[in-house]
Design a protein around this motif. Sequence first.
Motif, PDB file in Angstrom:
ATOM      1  N   ASP A  27      15.042 -20.959   5.856  1.00 10.22           N
ATOM      2  CA  ASP A  27      15.811 -21.506   4.779  1.00 10.22           C
ATOM      3  C   ASP A  27      17.022 -20.786   4.717  1.00 10.22           C
ATOM      4  N   THR A  70      18.596 -20.284   9.836  1.00 11.51           N
ATOM      5  CA  THR A  70      18.619 -21.803  10.707  1.00 11.51           C
ATOM      6  C   THR A  70      19.760 -22.338  10.064  1.00 11.51           C
ATOM      7  N   PRO A  71      19.846 -22.853   8.690  1.00 13.01           N
ATOM      8  CA  PRO A  71      20.903 -23.544   8.028  1.00 13.01           C
ATOM      9  C   PRO A  71      22.306 -22.970   8.437  1.00 13.01           C
ATOM     10  N   GLY A 130      23.198 -23.804  11.819  1.00 14.84           N
ATOM     11  CA  GLY A 130      23.477 -25.313  11.775  1.00 14.84           C
ATOM     12  C   GLY A 130      24.872 -25.335  11.294  1.00 14.84           C
ATOM     13  N   ALA A 131      25.346 -24.536  10.190  1.00 11.48           N
ATOM     14  CA  ALA A 131      26.692 -24.700   9.603  1.00 11.48           C
ATOM     15  C   ALA A 131      27.637 -24.327  10.536  1.00 11.48           C
ATOM     16  N   LYS A 174      20.988 -29.104  12.730  1.00  9.55           N
ATOM     17  CA  LYS A 174      19.982 -28.010  12.953  1.00  9.55           C
ATOM     18  C   LYS A 174      19.911 -27.897  14.489  1.00  9.55           C
TER      19      LYS A 174
END
Length: 142
Positions: A36, A39-40, A43-44, A50
């Motif tokens: 939560d 990983t985001p 991704g950012a 992702k």
Amino acid sequence: MGGFKKFLLRGNIVDLAVAVIVGATFSGLVQALVADLITPLIGAVTGGRKPDFADYSFTVNGSQFRYGDFVNHLISFLVIAAVVYWLIVVPVQRLVHLFERDRAATTKQCPECLSEIPAEARRCAHCTARLVPESEKPRPTA
């Protein structure tokens, strides 16, 4: 039946059961943290998507090797290991170091048996050697 009851109620079995339950709960907590938040964040940094390697594969003589899922699990393991290290291991090591530093100020080592004893002890509780407390030792003159 009494032996089985005694086995179940021994302290180390109960402690082990508690450790397994807390460990499983903690595992869910760390996985949620990674899924939560971490990983985001990755991704950012990588352009809003992702990271997913599940479809990566190669073929040799008609056999397909799907290595992408392994890469996903490897990255997940490395991220979880890094999170556990930086958010748990390092702070706990610092806390243990603080406790050891405080304990070192109140204890000393017996010169005879090398046991840890209170700093102001006059006699070792382990080997009964007579000791001179630090406060009564003569100070060297310059």
